[in-house]
Every structure is written in structure tokens, then in C-alpha cells.
Design a protein around this motif. Structure first.
Motif: not given
Length: 231
Positions: A161-190
């Protein structure tokens, strides 16, 4: 870099919004004759919604997102980052029953008012701005649907979902996706750890940093202070 964000923050602040808060939002059908009691409550929710939306644009470190996610310093990038934080607020407030859902509508209303005002400040042609507003509206509702599905899925689903929307399907570095997934998960928990009644009264939300300097610092937030009128 980050010149646009500095311009946006300098040109539009919460002080410009507060005096016109009541005029920005249509009167609810439940208000009117016999609805005076609800009117006072709904007015408090409007102010809380304004504060919550403001937290999405004034308490978010846009420059860090630009840097760590390699996003261009553009109005569209600002909108994508803001949209993500607004969505997280909507997910949290939908848990608070009828009042929370009403607050969600007001938050979205403030977001579109803000987007239009920022476009005017930047000198965008009115015709182009109107056309872009239609595109952003379609993008917003598609993003909300995709993020909703992603948050209910596993990390792979959220990453998609983040790849399609946040990165417009143009994220070439999987570390950026991993960072955003971790951010959203911890933020929702918070956000889930915050008291719902406090959020309805104050609308005050803080955000965890994109990259935690100390992972052990993710603790339950302190309850906000407010007077007997919820202000």
C-alpha cells in the motif's frame, strides 16, 4: 532543499485558522432547533479537529522524510506526507464512536481548506489549482482505501500500500519501504495508547521520529492538560 516546506510553514499557521473555525464547517443537520446542546459539543470537536490537523502539518518533520525517503521537495511530496499522517489520525478517531467519526469529517475538511490556501500562497493558477484539487481528491480516497487494507494486513500488505500510494510505485530501495512500514506500525501503536476522550477534547497529537534514536523511548504519552471547556 526543503525551501518549499519553510515557505509553507511561514505562510500558513494555526493562528490564521482559529478565528474562522466556525465559519469553515457547514452546520450539521443535527444542529438547529433543539440541537443547542449538541452545538456546544460539536464546536469543541471542531477546535480539536483543527488542532489535530495542525499537528499533521506542524509537528511532522517533512525535511527528514525528504531526506531519508529520497523524496523531491515539492508540493506533491508535502501532500503525500500530510495525507499519511491525516489517515493515521482518521484511523484512531474512528474508534471513538459517533463523535470520533464526526471529528474525522472535520479533519478532512480542514485538510482541503489548507491545501487550497497553500496553493494560492504559492501562486498556482486558479484553473490549474482546481484541476489538481480534483486529482488530489481522487488520490486521497484511493489512498485511504489502500492504507486501510494495508494496516489490517501483514507487513507485506502494508508495504504494498505504501509503495503504491506514498512512493507512487517508484521506490527502488526496499529499505525505504521497510522504514515506512516500521514508522506506521509504531505510530499507530502510539496513537492507540492515547486516551480517546483526551483526543476528542484537545486534538493534541505528537509524532514519533521517523528514525528512533532510542527505541526504548516509545512509551505511553502523558495525558494532555485542558480546562473545563476542553481548551
Amino acid at each position: 532543499m526543503a525551501l518549499l516546506v519553510r515557505v509553507l510553514r511561514n505562510q500558513t499557521s494555526i493562528s490564521q485558522w482559529v478565528p474562522v473555525c466556525s465559519r469553515l464547517i457547514p452546520v450539521s443537520p443535527t444542529q438547529g432547533q433543539g440541537g443547542r446542546a449538541l452545538s456546544g459539543t460539536s464546536q469543541k470537536i471542531k477546535i480539536a479537529a483543527l488542532r489535530m490537523y495542525t499537528s499533521c502539518v506542524e509537528k511532522t518533520d517533512f525535511e527528514e522524510f525528504f531526506l531519508r525517503c529520497q523524496m523531491p521537495d515539492t508540493f506533491n511530496s508535502w501532500f503525500l506526507i500530510t495525507l499519511l499522517h491525516v489517515w493515521m489520525c482518521l484511523v484512531r478517531m474512528k474508534q471513538e464512536g459517533r463523535s470520533g467519526k464526526y471529528m474525522c469529517r472535520i479533519i478532512v475538511h480542514f485538510m482541503w481548506e489548507d491545501v487550497q490556501q497553500r496553493g494560492r500562497v504559492m501562486g498556482v493558477n486558479p484553473y490549474i489549482l482546481k484541476k489538481n484539487m480534483i486529482l488530489m481528491t481522487n488520490h486521497f480516497y484511493a489512498a485511504i482505501l489502500g492504507y486501510d487494507e494495508g494496516i489490517l494486513s501483514d507487513d507485506h500488505g502494508l508495504a504494498a500500500a505504501l509503495w503504491r500510494t506514498f512512493f507512487n510505485g517508484k521506490c527502488e530501495d526496499p529499505r525505504h519501504l521497510e522504514l515506512l512500514v516500521e514508522y506506521v506500525r509504531k505510530q499507530m501503536q502510539y496513537l492507540d495508547s492515547m486516551n480517546g476522550e483526551d483526543l476528542l477534547l484537545t486534538g493534541e497529537v505528537s509524532w514519533r521520529p521517523l528514525v528512533e534514536k532510542n527505541p526504548q523511548s516509545i512509551l505511553k504519552p502523558h495525558s494532555p492538560t485542558y480546562n473545563d471547556q476542553g481548551l
